[in-house]
Design a protein around this motif. Structure first.
Motif, mmCIF file in Angstrom:
data_model
loop_
_atom_site.group_PDB
_atom_site.id
_atom_site.type_symbol
_atom_site.label_atom_id
_atom_site.label_comp_id
_atom_site.label_asym_id
_atom_site.label_seq_id
_atom_site.Cartn_x
_atom_site.Cartn_y
_atom_site.Cartn_z
ATOM 1 N N ARG A 124 8.387 20.550 -9.284
ATOM 2 C CA ARG A 124 7.443 20.308 -8.179
ATOM 3 C C ARG A 124 8.143 19.602 -7.020
ATOM 4 N NH1 ARG A 124 3.535 16.823 -8.798
ATOM 5 N NH2 ARG A 124 2.290 17.810 -7.194
ATOM 6 N N ASN A 125 9.213 18.853 -7.358
ATOM 7 C CA ASN A 125 10.016 18.215 -6.308
ATOM 8 C C ASN A 125 10.483 19.226 -5.271
ATOM 9 O OD1 ASN A 125 11.143 15.261 -6.474
ATOM 10 N ND2 ASN A 125 10.938 15.918 -8.611
ATOM 11 N N LEU A 126 10.920 20.395 -5.775
ATOM 12 C CA LEU A 126 11.606 21.350 -4.886
ATOM 13 C C LEU A 126 10.634 22.007 -3.909
ATOM 14 C CD1 LEU A 126 14.159 22.876 -7.419
ATOM 15 C CD2 LEU A 126 14.398 20.876 -5.922
ATOM 16 N N ALA A 184 10.926 3.340 -17.339
ATOM 17 C CA ALA A 184 9.561 2.853 -17.087
ATOM 18 C C ALA A 184 8.896 3.647 -15.969
ATOM 19 C CB ALA A 184 9.588 1.369 -16.748
ATOM 20 N N SER A 185 9.673 3.983 -14.916
ATOM 21 C CA SER A 185 9.047 4.715 -13.809
ATOM 22 C C SER A 185 8.734 6.153 -14.227
ATOM 23 C CB SER A 185 9.895 4.656 -12.538
ATOM 24 O OG SER A 185 10.994 5.522 -12.624
ATOM 25 N N ALA A 186 9.621 6.745 -15.048
ATOM 26 C CA ALA A 186 9.341 8.106 -15.537
ATOM 27 C C ALA A 186 8.118 8.089 -16.450
ATOM 28 C CB ALA A 186 10.559 8.650 -16.284
ATOM 29 N N ASN A 194 0.820 -1.226 0.000
ATOM 30 C CA ASN A 194 0.000 0.000 0.000
ATOM 31 C C ASN A 194 0.844 1.261 0.000
ATOM 32 O OD1 ASN A 194 -2.460 -1.197 -0.196
ATOM 33 N ND2 ASN A 194 -2.945 -1.063 1.989
ATOM 34 N N ARG A 195 2.091 1.147 0.481
ATOM 35 C CA ARG A 195 2.958 2.315 0.380
ATOM 36 C C ARG A 195 3.347 2.498 -1.081
ATOM 37 N NH1 ARG A 195 6.920 4.130 -1.592
ATOM 38 N NH2 ARG A 195 7.341 2.033 -2.342
ATOM 39 N N ARG A 196 3.141 3.659 -1.578
ATOM 40 C CA ARG A 196 3.631 4.011 -2.913
ATOM 41 C C ARG A 196 3.892 5.498 -2.875
ATOM 42 N NH1 ARG A 196 -0.662 6.543 -4.950
ATOM 43 N NH2 ARG A 196 -2.652 5.917 -4.026
ATOM 44 N N SER A 197 4.655 5.962 -3.824
ATOM 45 C CA SER A 197 5.026 7.380 -3.798
ATOM 46 C C SER A 197 3.817 8.255 -4.126
ATOM 47 C CB SER A 197 6.152 7.638 -4.793
ATOM 48 O OG SER A 197 7.327 6.980 -4.349
ATOM 49 N N VAL A 198 3.558 9.192 -3.232
ATOM 50 C CA VAL A 198 2.461 10.152 -3.394
ATOM 51 C C VAL A 198 3.085 11.499 -3.756
ATOM 52 C CG1 VAL A 198 0.671 11.400 -2.094
ATOM 53 C CG2 VAL A 198 0.912 8.911 -1.853
ATOM 54 N N ARG A 199 2.592 12.089 -4.831
ATOM 55 C CA ARG A 199 3.182 13.356 -5.315
ATOM 56 C C ARG A 199 2.136 14.440 -5.521
ATOM 57 N NH1 ARG A 199 5.808 9.132 -8.122
ATOM 58 N NH2 ARG A 199 8.051 8.956 -7.678
ATOM 59 N N GLY A 200 1.104 14.393 -4.714
ATOM 60 C CA GLY A 200 0.078 15.437 -4.719
ATOM 61 C C GLY A 200 -0.667 15.314 -3.406
ATOM 62 N N ALA A 236 8.443 20.098 -2.516
ATOM 63 C CA ALA A 236 7.966 18.883 -1.816
ATOM 64 C C ALA A 236 6.573 18.488 -2.302
ATOM 65 C CB ALA A 236 7.983 19.081 -0.298
ATOM 66 N N PHE A 237 6.322 18.720 -3.604
ATOM 67 C CA PHE A 237 5.046 18.369 -4.225
ATOM 68 C C PHE A 237 3.856 18.997 -3.481
ATOM 69 C CE2 PHE A 237 7.917 14.787 -5.327
ATOM 70 C CZ PHE A 237 7.900 14.937 -6.703
ATOM 71 N N GLY A 238 4.110 20.137 -2.831
ATOM 72 C CA GLY A 238 3.022 20.816 -2.131
ATOM 73 C C GLY A 238 2.613 20.145 -0.830
ATOM 74 N N ARG A 240 1.618 4.199 -11.261
ATOM 75 C CA ARG A 240 1.916 2.941 -10.563
ATOM 76 C C ARG A 240 3.197 2.356 -11.136
ATOM 77 N NH1 ARG A 240 -1.341 4.958 -8.052
ATOM 78 N NH2 ARG A 240 -3.290 4.183 -7.165
ATOM 79 N N THR A 241 4.019 1.792 -10.260
ATOM 80 C CA THR A 241 5.273 1.195 -10.723
ATOM 81 C C THR A 241 5.182 -0.330 -10.618
ATOM 82 O OG1 THR A 241 6.182 1.447 -8.503
ATOM 83 C CG2 THR A 241 6.704 3.172 -10.102
ATOM 84 N N GLU A 242 6.107 -0.994 -11.285
ATOM 85 C CA GLU A 242 6.165 -2.460 -11.274
ATOM 86 C C GLU A 242 7.410 -2.894 -10.505
ATOM 87 O OE1 GLU A 242 3.950 -4.471 -12.632
ATOM 88 O OE2 GLU A 242 2.723 -2.802 -13.373
ATOM 89 N N ARG A 243 7.528 -4.180 -10.253
ATOM 90 C CA ARG A 243 8.740 -4.725 -9.664
ATOM 91 C C ARG A 243 9.201 -5.933 -10.470
ATOM 92 N NH1 ARG A 243 8.044 -0.481 -7.485
ATOM 93 N NH2 ARG A 243 8.350 0.025 -5.290
ATOM 94 N N ALA A 244 10.504 -6.132 -10.477
ATOM 95 C CA ALA A 244 11.073 -7.308 -11.139
ATOM 96 C C ALA A 244 10.627 -8.560 -10.379
ATOM 97 C CB ALA A 244 12.592 -7.204 -11.135
ATOM 98 N N SER A 262 3.276 9.522 1.337
ATOM 99 C CA SER A 262 4.643 10.057 1.415
ATOM 100 C C SER A 262 5.404 9.747 0.141
ATOM 101 C CB SER A 262 5.392 9.448 2.612
ATOM 102 O OG SER A 262 5.539 8.052 2.434
ATOM 103 N N VAL A 263 6.507 10.441 -0.024
ATOM 104 C CA VAL A 263 7.454 10.115 -1.090
ATOM 105 C C VAL A 263 8.855 10.477 -0.610
ATOM 106 C CG1 VAL A 263 7.121 12.369 -2.260
ATOM 107 C CG2 VAL A 263 8.054 10.443 -3.553
ATOM 108 N N ALA A 264 9.790 9.551 -0.833
ATOM 109 C CA ALA A 264 11.202 9.868 -0.566
ATOM 110 C C ALA A 264 11.689 10.748 -1.705
ATOM 111 C CB ALA A 264 12.023 8.584 -0.501
ATOM 112 N N GLN A 265 12.528 11.719 -1.389
ATOM 113 C CA GLN A 265 12.988 12.644 -2.420
ATOM 114 C C GLN A 265 14.488 12.897 -2.349
ATOM 115 O OE1 GLN A 265 9.730 15.857 -1.660
ATOM 116 N NE2 GLN A 265 10.511 16.082 -3.736
ATOM 117 N N GLY A 266 15.214 12.304 -3.312
ATOM 118 C CA GLY A 266 16.604 12.690 -3.478
ATOM 119 C C GLY A 266 16.697 14.124 -3.982
ATOM 120 N N ALA A 267 15.704 14.541 -4.746
ATOM 121 C CA ALA A 267 15.737 15.883 -5.350
ATOM 122 C C ALA A 267 15.853 16.976 -4.283
ATOM 123 C CB ALA A 267 14.488 16.109 -6.195
ATOM 124 N N LEU A 268 15.315 16.708 -3.103
ATOM 125 C CA LEU A 268 15.398 17.734 -2.055
ATOM 126 C C LEU A 268 16.770 17.780 -1.390
ATOM 127 C CD1 LEU A 268 11.855 17.831 -0.382
ATOM 128 C CD2 LEU A 268 13.001 19.621 -1.699
#
Ligand SMILES: Cc1cc2nc3c(=O)[nH]c(=O)nc-3n(C[C@H](O)[C@H](O)[C@H](O)COP(=O)(O)O)c2cc1C
Length: 223
Positions: free
Chosen positions: A119-121, A94-96, A12-18, A123-125, A208-212, A164-170
């Motif tokens: 929008r990263n900078l 693929a994720s982009a 259920n955890r996935r990156s939220v960007r809004g 923190a996606f609001g 949505r992202t996939e996994r190997a 939540s989303v982890a952000q290297g961009a920040l």
């Protein structure tokens, strides 16, 4: 909690960007970070420290980071210069694609992609961002500890219904973060975690992202 409950939480955890502007109660934030204190680390050194920035202060920081991005190259404390090739490049693309596709941004829409990145900078609001630091002089081994810490924070937030989303961009402009927060040089800014209640109407959140498959990463050796 059953093993299935745990698997459901993880998935259920996935990156939220809004995000909705509604703040997360301090009790919930404290509970999530308290849980993460129990993440394992090399020799139990617990090499994490966190600066939590919220509300208008975070919007101000977002403006400072956006201005900084316009004025020159990034200078992260921990280099972000790995060129992904082969399989890893395919996954990156693929994720982009999933993200930009969800946002309706075409592959050749350069400005759209720049705007989406910027929008990263901010923190996606999100109403909150936790800036995660590694002590001065610590390297890859301890940075791995931060990975476990960050994931535990995000899982705990998920359990509380917080996106939540982890952000290297920040972490691209650490000197601007330090200046804004009045921090000394030293501790290395690794990443941030933007978090808050998900805005279900934001198109970025449809990504949505996939996994190997497991077999592609797990090699069993005969006993
Ligand atoms: C350490 C770390 C840094 C990340 N940095 C960013 C970032 O700067 N911007 C972003 O939009 N997503 C970032 N992500 C999120 C990843 O893109 C995301 O986790 C990945 O695509 C898998 O998608 P999922 O989180 O929805 O499962 C980061 C993730 C991690 C673990």
């Amino acid at each position: 909690m059953t093993p299935q409950d745990f698997d459901t939480l993880v998935r259920n955890r996935r990156s939220v960007r809004g995000f909705l502007p509604r703040p997360v109660p301090d009790t919930v934030i404290d509970a999530a970070f308290e849980s993460a204190l129990w993440a394992p680390s090399n020799c139990n050194v617990q090499p994490w420290s966190v600066h939590l920035v919220s509300g208008e202060r975070l919007r101000d920081l977002g403006r400072a980071l956006t201005a900084r991005a316009a004025s020159g190259a990034a200078a992260p404390d921990v280099p972000m210069d790995t060129a992904y090739t082969g399989l890893y490049r395919e996954r990156q693309i693929a994720s982009a694609k999933a993200l930009y596709g969800a946002m309706g941004i075409a592959r050749d829409d350069k400005q759209g992609r720049v705007d989406a990145f910027l929008r990263n900078l901010d923190a996606f609001g999100a109403p909150h961002a936790a800036f995660v630091f590694l002590p001065e002089g610590f390297g890859t081994r301890e940075a791995a500890d931060l990975g476990g810490f960050v994931q535990t924070v995000m899982l705990a937030l998920t359990a509380h219904g917080v996106g939540s989303v982890a952000q290297g961009a920040l972490s691209l402009y650490p000197e601007a973060v330090r200046a804004h927060l009045g921090l000394d040089e030293g501790a290395q800014l690794m990443c941030a975690i933007a978090f808050g209640y998900e805005d279900p109407a934001h198109p970025a959140n449809a990504a949505r992202t996939e996994r190997a498959p497991l077999a592609s990463i797990l090699t069993r050796h005969a006993p």
